[in-house]
Scaffold this active site. Structure first.
Site, PDB file in Angstrom:
ATOM      1  N   SER A  25       1.191  -1.237   0.114  1.00  0.00           N
ATOM      2  CA  SER A  25      -0.348  -0.179  -0.178  1.00  0.00           C
ATOM      3  C   SER A  25       0.897   1.023  -0.189  1.00  0.00           C
ATOM      4  O   SER A  25       2.011   1.535   0.345  1.00  0.00           O
ATOM      5  CB  SER A  25      -1.144  -0.041   1.138  1.00  0.00           C
ATOM      6  OG  SER A  25      -1.796   1.252   1.413  1.00  0.00           O
ATOM      7  N   ALA A  75       7.409  10.913   3.220  1.00  0.00           N
ATOM      8  CA  ALA A  75       6.482  11.448   4.674  1.00  0.00           C
ATOM      9  C   ALA A  75       5.567  12.054   4.240  1.00  0.00           C
ATOM     10  O   ALA A  75       5.715  13.203   3.421  1.00  0.00           O
ATOM     11  CB  ALA A  75       6.921  12.248   5.656  1.00  0.00           C
ATOM     12  N   VAL A  76       4.354  10.524   3.455  1.00  0.00           N
ATOM     13  CA  VAL A  76       3.544  11.299   2.225  1.00  0.00           C
ATOM     14  C   VAL A  76       2.668  11.753   3.655  1.00  0.00           C
ATOM     15  O   VAL A  76       1.614  13.190   2.594  1.00  0.00           O
ATOM     16  CB  VAL A  76       2.873  10.674   1.522  1.00  0.00           C
ATOM     17  CG1 VAL A  76       1.961  11.126   1.046  1.00  0.00           C
ATOM     18  CG2 VAL A  76       3.841  10.351   0.772  1.00  0.00           C
ATOM     19  N   ASN A 130      -4.356  -0.379   8.258  1.00  0.00           N
ATOM     20  CA  ASN A 130      -3.088   0.354   8.226  1.00  0.00           C
ATOM     21  C   ASN A 130      -3.075   1.065   9.530  1.00  0.00           C
ATOM     22  O   ASN A 130      -3.213   1.390  10.264  1.00  0.00           O
ATOM     23  CB  ASN A 130      -3.031   1.316   7.352  1.00  0.00           C
ATOM     24  CG  ASN A 130      -2.343   2.732   7.595  1.00  0.00           C
ATOM     25  OD1 ASN A 130      -1.566   1.934   8.392  1.00  0.00           O
ATOM     26  ND2 ASN A 130      -1.658   3.498   6.443  1.00  0.00           N
ATOM     27  N   CYS A 133       0.890   2.639   9.379  1.00  0.00           N
ATOM     28  CA  CYS A 133       1.988   4.079   8.961  1.00  0.00           C
ATOM     29  C   CYS A 133       2.960   4.778  10.442  1.00  0.00           C
ATOM     30  O   CYS A 133       2.348   5.042  11.167  1.00  0.00           O
ATOM     31  CB  CYS A 133       0.862   4.887   8.432  1.00  0.00           C
ATOM     32  SG  CYS A 133       2.078   6.388   7.671  1.00  0.00           S
ATOM     33  N   ILE A 193       6.329  -5.896   7.963  1.00  0.00           N
ATOM     34  CA  ILE A 193       6.395  -4.309   8.707  1.00  0.00           C
ATOM     35  C   ILE A 193       5.774  -3.239   7.773  1.00  0.00           C
ATOM     36  O   ILE A 193       5.500  -3.666   6.458  1.00  0.00           O
ATOM     37  CB  ILE A 193       7.126  -4.399   9.709  1.00  0.00           C
ATOM     38  CG1 ILE A 193       8.202  -3.775   8.116  1.00  0.00           C
ATOM     39  CG2 ILE A 193       7.608  -5.336  10.234  1.00  0.00           C
ATOM     40  CD1 ILE A 193       9.646  -3.372   9.233  1.00  0.00           C
ATOM     41  N   GLY A 245       8.964  -5.405   2.891  1.00  0.00           N
ATOM     42  CA  GLY A 245      10.040  -4.906   3.585  1.00  0.00           C
ATOM     43  C   GLY A 245      11.701  -4.792   2.787  1.00  0.00           C
ATOM     44  O   GLY A 245      11.981  -5.791   3.433  1.00  0.00           O
ATOM     45  N   GLY A 246      11.841  -4.449   1.668  1.00  0.00           N
ATOM     46  CA  GLY A 246      13.128  -4.573   1.502  1.00  0.00           C
ATOM     47  C   GLY A 246      13.004  -6.110  -0.069  1.00  0.00           C
ATOM     48  O   GLY A 246      14.013  -5.594  -0.159  1.00  0.00           O
TER      49      GLY A 246
END
Length: 307
Positions: A25, A75-76, A130, A133, A193, A245-246
């Protein structure tokens, strides 16, 4: 056995996926046009951008930065068009025969319920709450770092949902306990995560680079941390897990499978040549499964716990 015969399908929270890859997401997913682009990547499911009840403009620029360690920091601010556009986004996913997962945001139980209700009425196949975040005050990790809050939100949404509910959790001191509370509240799966709190300071202006001061780091630097979290939570509860994650190649994807993930999300790596990345990871996973002497990737889930 030829790698062409390897089965990469998986069943997540009772929903069958043709293979293990979906987007994370935040990567597109806010408009019907975004869903069309995601479909072109060859994903097994699409995850929408996090929707809140009302439109959010997010933070002012700069909101994203590529790091020297090959990661990103952003940081949207959960920018999204609000629930009025959500039915059109889900409709497009259904038209394209995609398993469509709606990412639900909220700063209160009432907001989580309102957004979830619209998502369900629109035909979402799964809801992803969510709770991870790390950079939007009052949302995400501000709620999800408290196991009691996690239980209350998941319980409230699960009690009204006709489709599986997934809790997306971020890195906190309580991630194992929060995972347990999410499952106790009715979550059928966990996404582990989110991005990790981080910041960058400009050494000449002596000011933080991001307008929000801090943001969430993603990409390769957080991969070992994410694998550890998946490993720990699988060891404790053996739930259905979506690892994220990555992931940049089949090796980083395979690590999540061995740690206990049944499905995977890719985020930062889709910023360049997304179709090529998806094809390459799937090809590599097929060859890896075959080389290990297996026919189904499902048989490798959590294998690291048996060694």
């Amino acid at each position: 056995m030829s790698s062409h015969n390897v089965d990469l399908s998986t069943t997540l929270a009772g929903v069958r996926l043709k293979h293990v890859l979906m987007n994370a997401s935040g990567i597109l997913g806010a408009t019907p046009e975004h869903i069309v682009r995601l479909a072109s990547y060859g994903l097994a499911a699409v995850v929408t951008k996090t929707f809140t009840e009302k439109p959010r403009g997010g933070y002012g620029p700069p909101i994203i930065l590529k790091l020297k360690n090959c990661g990103y920091i952003n940081a949207v601010g959960l920018a999204n068009p609000g629930i009025e556009l959500l039915p059109q986004v889900v409709k497009k996913g259904k038209e394209l025969n995609l398993v469509t997962i709606v990412s639900v945001g909220g700063s209160s139980l009432e907001e989580f319920i309102k957004v979830s209700t619209v998502a369900l009425d629109s035909g979402a196949d799964m809801l992803e709450l969510n709770l991870g975040c790390p950079h939007t005050k009052g949302y995400g990790l501000d709620i999800g770092s408290d196991p009691t809050n996690v239980y209350e939100v998941v319980k409230a949404v699960s009690s009204l949902s006709s489709v599986p509910v997934i809790a997306k959790l971020g890195l906190s001191d309580n991630y194992v306990k929060s995972s347990g509370k999410a499952l106790e509240g009715g979550a059928r799966a966990l996404t582990l995560i989110n991005t990790i709190k981080a910041m960058v300071i400009d050494v000449y202006s002596a000011k933080p680079v991001l307008s929000n001061v801090f943001g969430g780091m993603s990409g390769p630097p957080i991969h070992p941390v994410a694998v550890k979290v998946v490993y720990d939570v699988y060891k404790e509860y053996e739930p259905d897990i979506v690892g994220v994650g990555g992931i940049v190649d089949w090796v980083s994807a395979a690590e999540f499978i061995l740690a206990g993930a049944k499905a995977l999300q890719i985020g930062s790596a889709l910023s360049t040549k997304p179709k090529e990345i998806i094809d390459s990871v799937l090809k590599g996973l097929r060859e890896w499964v075959s080389e290990l002497g297996y026919t189904r990737i499902a048989d490798l889930v959590g294998l690291a716990h048996k060694k």
